[in-house]
Design a protein around this motif. Structure first.
Motif, PDB file in Angstrom:
ATOM      1  N   TYR A 232       0.846  -1.182   0.000  1.00  0.00           N
ATOM      2  CA  TYR A 232       0.000   0.000   0.000  1.00  0.00           C
ATOM      3  C   TYR A 232       0.890   1.244   0.000  1.00  0.00           C
ATOM      4  N   THR A 234       0.534   5.664   0.092  1.00  0.00           N
ATOM      5  CA  THR A 234      -0.277   6.889   0.054  1.00  0.00           C
ATOM      6  C   THR A 234       0.323   7.833  -0.995  1.00  0.00           C
ATOM      7  N   ALA A 241      -4.826   6.637  -1.904  1.00  0.00           N
ATOM      8  CA  ALA A 241      -3.921   5.566  -1.528  1.00  0.00           C
ATOM      9  C   ALA A 241      -4.085   4.441  -2.537  1.00  0.00           C
ATOM     10  N   PRO A 279      -3.208  12.384   1.992  1.00  0.00           N
ATOM     11  CA  PRO A 279      -2.948  11.317   2.958  1.00  0.00           C
ATOM     12  C   PRO A 279      -1.452  11.143   3.202  1.00  0.00           C
ATOM     13  N   MET A 282       0.488   5.412   7.089  1.00  0.00           N
ATOM     14  CA  MET A 282      -0.484   4.322   7.134  1.00  0.00           C
ATOM     15  C   MET A 282       0.108   3.144   7.893  1.00  0.00           C
ATOM     16  N   ARG A 284      -1.292  -1.163   9.398  1.00  0.00           N
ATOM     17  CA  ARG A 284      -2.301  -2.217   9.367  1.00  0.00           C
ATOM     18  C   ARG A 284      -2.380  -2.912  10.714  1.00  0.00           C
ATOM     19  N   LEU A 289      -6.882  -1.611   7.497  1.00  0.00           N
ATOM     20  CA  LEU A 289      -5.910  -0.592   7.122  1.00  0.00           C
ATOM     21  C   LEU A 289      -6.242   0.749   7.767  1.00  0.00           C
ATOM     22  N   TYR A 290      -5.198   1.433   8.284  1.00  0.00           N
ATOM     23  CA  TYR A 290      -5.320   2.792   8.805  1.00  0.00           C
ATOM     24  C   TYR A 290      -4.645   3.750   7.827  1.00  0.00           C
ATOM     25  N   ILE A 291      -5.331   4.842   7.487  1.00  0.00           N
ATOM     26  CA  ILE A 291      -4.751   5.882   6.629  1.00  0.00           C
ATOM     27  C   ILE A 291      -4.866   7.227   7.346  1.00  0.00           C
ATOM     28  N   VAL A 299      -7.808  10.291  11.044  1.00  0.00           N
ATOM     29  CA  VAL A 299      -7.261   8.999  10.650  1.00  0.00           C
ATOM     30  C   VAL A 299      -8.444   8.069  10.411  1.00  0.00           C
ATOM     31  N   TYR A 301     -10.054   4.197   9.401  1.00  0.00           N
ATOM     32  CA  TYR A 301      -9.801   2.753   9.467  1.00  0.00           C
ATOM     33  C   TYR A 301     -10.739   2.031   8.510  1.00  0.00           C
TER      34      TYR A 301
END
Length: 468
Positions: A232, A234, A241, A279, A282, A284, A289-291, A299, A301
């Motif tokens: 992944y 950003t 992303a 963004p 990030m 996980r 996934l957190y961005i 933030v 999720y």
């Protein structure tokens, strides 16, 4: 079916009461057949407490690498502390917990001139996994550099497989290193410990730095994270992303935009659950996934399999992008990390890092400030508990790393302490913030990663990544 469940429930009831009957074989005896039979019944019933609530003596044990200069102190979840002398290569610490109980091991006192991390086995369930713990000690002098052709005193930038231009984040995956080369609009991959990149995302070759919006183009990449299937990234200036499956150089999934050719912040409109604005970091957890949606002060999720978030930090809903300095607000956050305990967010604009227990979106601990309403850089005076524009955060081995960018340093916080136990970048001083290009100093670092080979710190304004 109902009869079977009732039968198991009755059996489980007699298992529990039998633990207190002295006239029969003790089913809590680790060597008895009854122990294993009854433990299975207990798990079937969904009881996650320590089996029979009997305190049993075990030992947390493992190996130590590189404890050369001075000793350290290890601490268990029960509060037991044991001093480990310099030169030790193994350790064993008694711990009294019931079978099935959770254990943790941390380093409560670091050696003087090196830093030690619990790389594997810092937490687990008794008795599984408590005999193969691995502690590795690292020098605070860099052993390897990316982006400067092996030189620790140069800081030039360039466009090739050997150079970087304002790198932002690094991701060590145990086999090699990914680096988001922000200024060159690409992500590089370095195999093993080599410092010449072998693969590039976002460009057709190692001599291009073009920008664009497609499945193969990137405009100012920042955050990086992997799962078992792919990478992944950003894509900050494209306000999205991207996900790259396997080793493909083209993305197959996009977050924040409706397609692979759009790039406007918040899709050209207002903040919503399906939008992003610049963004940044990030990470996980096991399920999603957190961005860090920096431009929207939040933030997000995302559960695996979804491109719509199910949780938001920093805002009361998915339509707001307010700022503030409270236990529920953020200002221009840039980094995020997760541990088994909860979520850490680098609240950059408020000069702090917040910790959220479990899946709560209300912070319960703050680093860098004395309370949840203060936000002055360094709280007025630089020290071991202050921050100035923290850019990244990493929970690892029961400890917390914070990249304290404008103080030109990286801090290590042991356990749950909000006072740093180690500093990188200032030659051991917690009250200086000088910048330079040497094997021990930084100029506005931005990212951090850790694997079995070392601690990777992205020294952004020196156009390099250092490994300790």
């Amino acid at each position: 079916m109902a009869f079977r469940i009732l039968s198991l429930a009755i059996s489980f009831f007699f298992v529990l009461i039998s633990c207190g009957q002295p006239e029969i074989a003790n089913p809590c005896d680790l060597n008895s057949k009854a122990f294993f039979r009854n433990l299975i019944l207990k798990n079937f019933a969904g009881d996650s407490s320590a089996y029979c609530k009997v305190d049993l003596s075990f030992s947390l044990s493992g190996t130590i690498f590189g404890l050369t200069t001075s000793g350290m102190v290890l601490k268990t979840i029960t509060g037991t502390e044991v001093s480990i002398p310099a030169g030790s290569t193994r350790f064993s610490i008694p711990i009294s917990l019931g079978v099935g109980a959770r254990y943790t091991l941390s380093i409560s006192s670091q050696p003087e001139t090196i830093v030690c991390l619990v790389h594997t086995g810092w937490e687990g369930v008794v008795p599984n996994g408590i005999s193969d713990i691995k502690i590795v000690c690292h020098s605070t002098v860099a052993k390897r550099v990316y982006g400067q052709s092996g030189s620790f005193i140069s800081n030039g930038f360039g466009l090739s497989a050997d150079f970087l231009y304002t790198p932002y984040q690094a991701l060590a995956d145990g086999n090699g290193l990914f680096v988001s080369d922000f200024g060159n609009n690409r992500v590089l991959y370095y195999p093993g410990t080599g410092t010449t990149a072998s693969f590039v995302y976002g460009q057709l070759d190692f001599s291009s730095a073009l920008v664009g919006t497609s499945t193969t183009e990137i405009n100012r990449p920042r955050g990086l994270i992997k799962d078992k299937q792919g990478l992944y990234i950003t894509d900050a200036n494209n306000n999205r992303a991207l996900y790259f499956e396997g080793t493909n150089s083209f993305s197959t999934r996009v977050y924040g935009q409706l397609d692979f050719v759009s790039a406007a912040p918040n899709q050209g409109g207002a903040t919503a659950s399906n939008t992003l604005a610049t963004p940044y970091g990030m990470t996980r957890d096991a399920n999603g996934l957190y961005i860090v949606d920096q431009g929207n002060n939040r933030v997000l999720y995302y559960n695996d399999g979804s491109i719509l978030p199910t949780r938001v930090y920093g805002q009361n809903d998915f339509l707001s992008n307010n700022t503030g300095s409270t236990a529920t607000s953020l200002v221009s956050p840039e980094g995020v990390s997760v541990s088994s305990e909860g979520v850490y967010i680098a609240d950059t604009g408020n000069n702090r890092v917040l910790f959220y227990l479990g899946t709560s979106t209300i912070a319960t601990r703050v680093y860098g400030q004395p309370d949840f309403v203060s936000n002055v850089a360094n709280n007025g005076t630089i020290g071991s508990g202050t921050l100035n524009s923290p850019k990244a955060v990493l929970a690892f081995g029961g400890d917390l790393w914070i990249v304290d960018s404008f103080n030109n340093r990286v801090l290590l916080f042991s356990g749950t302490s909000t006072t740093a136990s180690k500093v990188f970048g200032q030659n051991g001083s917690f009250v200086s913030s000088t910048s330079n290009a040497t094997a021990t100093t930084f100029f506005q670092p931005q990212g951090i990663s850790v694997d079995q080979d070392g601690i990777y710190i992205v020294d952004t304004d020196n156009n390099r990544v250092l490994v300790f």
